[in-house]
Design a protein around this motif. Structure first.
Motif, short mmCIF file in Angstrom:
data_model
loop_
_atom_site.label_atom_id
_atom_site.label_comp_id
_atom_site.label_asym_id
_atom_site.label_seq_id
_atom_site.Cartn_x
_atom_site.Cartn_y
_atom_site.Cartn_z
N LEU A 1 -6.61 -1.45 -3.22
CA LEU A 1 -7.76 -0.75 -3.80
C LEU A 1 -8.54 0.00 -2.72
CD1 LEU A 1 -8.81 -0.56 -6.70
CD2 LEU A 1 -10.36 -2.46 -6.20
N LYS A 2 -8.64 -0.60 -1.53
CA LYS A 2 -9.41 0.03 -0.44
C LYS A 2 -8.64 1.19 0.20
CE LYS A 2 -10.13 -3.82 1.80
NZ LYS A 2 -10.52 -4.80 2.82
N SER A 3 -7.31 1.11 0.17
CA SER A 3 -6.52 2.06 0.97
C SER A 3 -5.89 3.18 0.17
CB SER A 3 -5.39 1.29 1.69
OG SER A 3 -5.93 0.26 2.49
N CYS A 4 -5.85 3.08 -1.17
CA CYS A 4 -5.18 4.09 -1.99
C CYS A 4 -6.18 4.82 -2.87
CB CYS A 4 -4.13 3.45 -2.89
SG CYS A 4 -2.77 2.69 -2.02
N ASP A 5 -6.16 6.11 -2.83
CA ASP A 5 -6.93 6.90 -3.80
C ASP A 5 -6.16 6.96 -5.11
OD1 ASP A 5 -8.87 7.44 -1.90
OD2 ASP A 5 -7.78 9.20 -1.15
N ILE B 1 0.84 -1.22 0.00
CA ILE B 1 0.00 0.00 0.00
C ILE B 1 0.88 1.26 0.00
CG2 ILE B 1 -1.58 1.36 1.43
CD1 ILE B 1 -2.79 -1.41 2.31
N GLY C 1 -6.89 -6.25 -3.19
CA GLY C 1 -8.07 -5.65 -2.55
C GLY C 1 -7.69 -4.63 -1.49
N ASP C 2 -6.64 -4.94 -0.72
CA ASP C 2 -6.18 -4.00 0.32
C ASP C 2 -5.69 -2.69 -0.31
OD1 ASP C 2 -6.77 -5.81 2.28
OD2 ASP C 2 -4.71 -6.59 2.46
#
Length: 396
Positions: A135-139, A93, A132-133
């Protein structure tokens, strides 16, 4: 002490079966040799990979040295974490956040290699979870598995390596894994390129240089030594046997047809190179000949020069266009030195007319007019030996 790390990849070596350890050991020695003057550099290996740890302030120096080691296909600056999914996700991330901050929105995918089969879950599941992690944590990121802007690479071994950049290197085979050969090194564009190409295939290179001093100048010889120094950047050192061809050329001029000067001189060069090669345990000759480039490089001319040696002759440039050869010379930094306008022994006695389709029996008959063995032995007895190593050179 904080250290950076590079993951080192090598290609063909992995196909060497029972001989793989030999090639890996030589590659590791070559990497260590390239880094020996860089403080804090440490080289280690695991199955299928090598790793270089170094001080952050030495990043440019280390990566430039790595790019010159034959056998390395590519490298990646990587972060190392424990074999723990949360730790792996955190590093991945952070790397993606840094990329978005520098480049703006990007597409990505995650690829996982898992040589450590004891780690669970399996590779596709790891890629799916870490992706998935991210995608959820990075703009500013989007998944694209077919043509991503960024591929997050995860290698799970005794520890886990996470990286996104893959920098191409020289490829080829580790230097000194294919035996030793004698290069006919001139001051021109072609022979340094031929040396580079054969060294890239693992061949150890020594060189013989022919001059006609005082008809050729000391500056012409120094030009050849400078070319050897540029090759030594890749090979570590080059041993040059410097041979004066003047007495042989004078005898050819007195006793043989003038149009045969070039081809007879080439035959003497091959014969002398062969004799020195045998003394130095070299198993082949290397030349920069390219078919049709000059009058002596016709099929007939090449056949006649080959007849002067019993060793195999490697001609890596034989099918290449001059423009392609020049491009490689520029890439390896020999071009600007090669085009310096100093004379060489092949041009100072160049006749007005040269034979372009010589026949072996006719040239042998002309050669029989000379005391060949004495001329060859005299030339070798008076030769000088110069060792070139990086920016240095010394005589033996």
């Amino acid at each position: 002490m904080e250290q950076n790390l590079l993951v080192i990849r090598y290609g063909e070596i992995a196909l060497k079966g029972a001989n793989r350890n030999f090639f890996e050991s030589r590659l590791m020695r070559n990497i260590k040799s390239g880094l020996k003057n860089i403080e804090g550099s440490v080289v280690t290996k695991e199955h299928g990979r090598m790793f270089v740890k170094y001080l952050p302030e030495n990043h440019t120096e280390v990566t430039e040295a790595i790019k010159k080691v034959f056998g390395i296909v590519s490298y990646s600056p990587a972060e190392v974490v424990a074999n723990d999914m949360e730790a792996i996700a955190e590093v991945a991330i952070n790397q993606m956040k840094d990329i978005v901050a520098k480049r703006g929105p990007v597409s990505f995918k995650v690829e996982t290699r898992r040589p450590n089969k004891g780690f669970k879950p399996q590779s596709p599941e790891i890629s799916r979870i870490i992706g998935g992690d991210i995608l959820k944590s990075c703009d500013g990121v989007a998944v694209n598995v077919r043509n991503p802007d960024v591929t997050v690479q995860i290698e799970i071994r005794e520890k886990t390596y996470v990286y996104t950049d893959v920098i191409k290197c020289q490829g080829g085979m580790p230097y000194k894994t294919a035996g030793r050969a004698m290069l006919l090194l001139s001051g021109g564009i072609d022979s340094p390129v031929a040396a580079f190409m054969m060294a890239r295939r693992g061949l150890e290179i020594e060189a013989v240089h022919f001059h006609s001093y005082p008809f050729t100048s000391e500056r012409a010889q120094e030009k050849v030594y400078e070319l050897a120094r540029k090759l030594a950047v890749y090979t570590g050192r080059v041993r040059i046997h410097s041979v004066n061809l003047l007495d042989i050329q004078k005898q050819i001029g007195k006793k043989c047809p003038s149009e045969e000067m070039t081809i007879l001189s080439r035959r003497f060069m091959m014969a002398i190179a062969t004799k020195i090669a045998e003394d130095r345990d070299c198993k082949a000759l290397v030349t920069g000949e390219s078919l049709g480039q000059v009058a002596s490089q016709t099929i007939e001319g090449i056949n006649v020069t080959t007849d002067a040696t019993h060793l195999p002759v490697f001609r890596p440039l034989i099918s290449m266009d001059k423009v392609d050869i020049m491009d490689i010379a520029k890439k390896i930094d020999t071009y600007e030195t090669s085009i310096l306008p100093f004379e060489d022994c092949c041009t100072v006695f160049l006749p007005d007319r040269v034979v372009t389709k010589p026949k072996v029996d006719i040239i042998r008959a002309s050669e029989a007019l000379l005391d060949k063995e004495k001329l060859i032995n005299d030339a070798i007895e008076s030769m000088e030996i110069i060792i070139v190593k990086g920016e240095e050179s010394y005589e033996m």
